[in-house]
Design a protein around this motif. Structure first.
Motif, PDB file in Angstrom:
ATOM      1  N   HIS A  35       0.849  -1.190   0.000  1.00  0.00           N
ATOM      2  CA  HIS A  35       0.000   0.000   0.000  1.00  0.00           C
ATOM      3  C   HIS A  35       0.886   1.242   0.000  1.00  0.00           C
ATOM      4  O   HIS A  35       1.820   1.345   0.778  1.00  0.00           O
ATOM      5  N   GLY A  36       0.590   2.157  -0.881  1.00  0.00           N
ATOM      6  CA  GLY A  36       1.373   3.376  -1.014  1.00  0.00           C
ATOM      7  C   GLY A  36       2.438   3.261  -2.083  1.00  0.00           C
ATOM      8  O   GLY A  36       2.972   4.262  -2.535  1.00  0.00           O
ATOM      9  N   GLU A  38       1.866   1.651  -5.005  1.00  0.00           N
ATOM     10  CA  GLU A  38       1.210   1.339  -6.283  1.00  0.00           C
ATOM     11  C   GLU A  38       1.709   2.207  -7.432  1.00  0.00           C
ATOM     12  O   GLU A  38       1.726   1.785  -8.579  1.00  0.00           O
ATOM     13  N   TRP A  39       2.138   3.412  -7.118  1.00  0.00           N
ATOM     14  CA  TRP A  39       2.616   4.334  -8.154  1.00  0.00           C
ATOM     15  C   TRP A  39       3.823   3.775  -8.887  1.00  0.00           C
ATOM     16  O   TRP A  39       4.080   4.132 -10.039  1.00  0.00           O
ATOM     17  N   HIS A  93      -0.102  10.590  -5.371  1.00  0.00           N
ATOM     18  CA  HIS A  93      -1.036   9.841  -4.519  1.00  0.00           C
ATOM     19  C   HIS A  93      -2.474  10.328  -4.707  1.00  0.00           C
ATOM     20  O   HIS A  93      -3.412   9.532  -4.628  1.00  0.00           O
ATOM     21  N   LEU A  96      -4.099   8.629  -7.558  1.00  0.00           N
ATOM     22  CA  LEU A  96      -4.450   7.241  -7.248  1.00  0.00           C
ATOM     23  C   LEU A  96      -5.553   7.147  -6.198  1.00  0.00           C
ATOM     24  O   LEU A  96      -5.921   6.044  -5.789  1.00  0.00           O
ATOM     25  N   GLY A  97      -6.058   8.286  -5.743  1.00  0.00           N
ATOM     26  CA  GLY A  97      -7.120   8.294  -4.744  1.00  0.00           C
ATOM     27  C   GLY A  97      -6.649   7.934  -3.348  1.00  0.00           C
ATOM     28  O   GLY A  97      -7.458   7.564  -2.498  1.00  0.00           O
ATOM     29  N   GLN A  98      -5.366   8.068  -3.087  1.00  0.00           N
ATOM     30  CA  GLN A  98      -4.797   7.718  -1.778  1.00  0.00           C
ATOM     31  C   GLN A  98      -4.705   8.973  -0.910  1.00  0.00           C
ATOM     32  O   GLN A  98      -3.632   9.492  -0.637  1.00  0.00           O
ATOM     33  N   ALA A 100      -5.237   9.547   2.242  1.00  0.00           N
ATOM     34  CA  ALA A 100      -4.525   9.473   3.523  1.00  0.00           C
ATOM     35  C   ALA A 100      -3.038   9.749   3.317  1.00  0.00           C
ATOM     36  O   ALA A 100      -2.400  10.426   4.126  1.00  0.00           O
ATOM     37  N   LEU A 101      -2.496   9.257   2.205  1.00  0.00           N
ATOM     38  CA  LEU A 101      -1.087   9.511   1.906  1.00  0.00           C
ATOM     39  C   LEU A 101      -0.866  10.960   1.470  1.00  0.00           C
ATOM     40  O   LEU A 101       0.185  11.531   1.756  1.00  0.00           O
TER      41      LEU A 101
END
Length: 127
Positions: A35-36, A38-39, A93, A96-98, A100-101
């Motif tokens: 997680h985190g 993915e990029w 991030h 990617l819709g992350q 929280a990051l």
């Protein structure tokens, strides 16, 4: 204020060191599975390692110039560079819709702005 700036600088240096070691030495496929990370699926291994090396340089640049009293102005310069790196991380991030990051990168960005402001303004190492 000086102690607070050192704490913020130490936190940023630790984050840069951890991220730099991970991006430099962990295989891209393993990063992409976390997680985190993915990029990294769309990035070349060379790009990921380059970012890792930049983060390792940031870890050194945030601390070593002040500790050795050799070109301590590099500390706030490095903090400004970290701000730019965090803007890129936030954009990546965010795409990617992350979120929280994105928020975590925003915290790092604010710490870096604080270090740059503090060391260029009220608490420089020299002067």
């Amino acid at each position: 204020m000086n102690l607070t700036l050192w704490i913020a600088t130490g936190l940023l240096a630790a984050v840069a060191l951890a991220g730099g070691l991970t991006k430099t030495f962990v295989p891209k496929e393993r990063l992409a599975a976390q997680h985190g990370g993915e990029w990294t699926r769309e990035a070349t291994p060379r790009f990921v390692r380059t970012l890792g090396l930049l983060e390792l340089l940031a870890a050194v640049g945030l601390v070593l110039p002040a500790v050795l009293d050799v070109a301590p102005v590099m500390v706030p310069v490095t903090a400004v560079c970290w701000v730019l790196l965090m803007v890129g991380a936030m954009i990546t991030h965010g795409r990617l819709g992350q979120f929280a990051l994105v928020l975590l990168n925003t915290v790092y960005l604010v710490l870096a702005v604080f270090v740059a402001w503090g060391r260029l303004g009220p608490e420089p190492f020299t002067g």
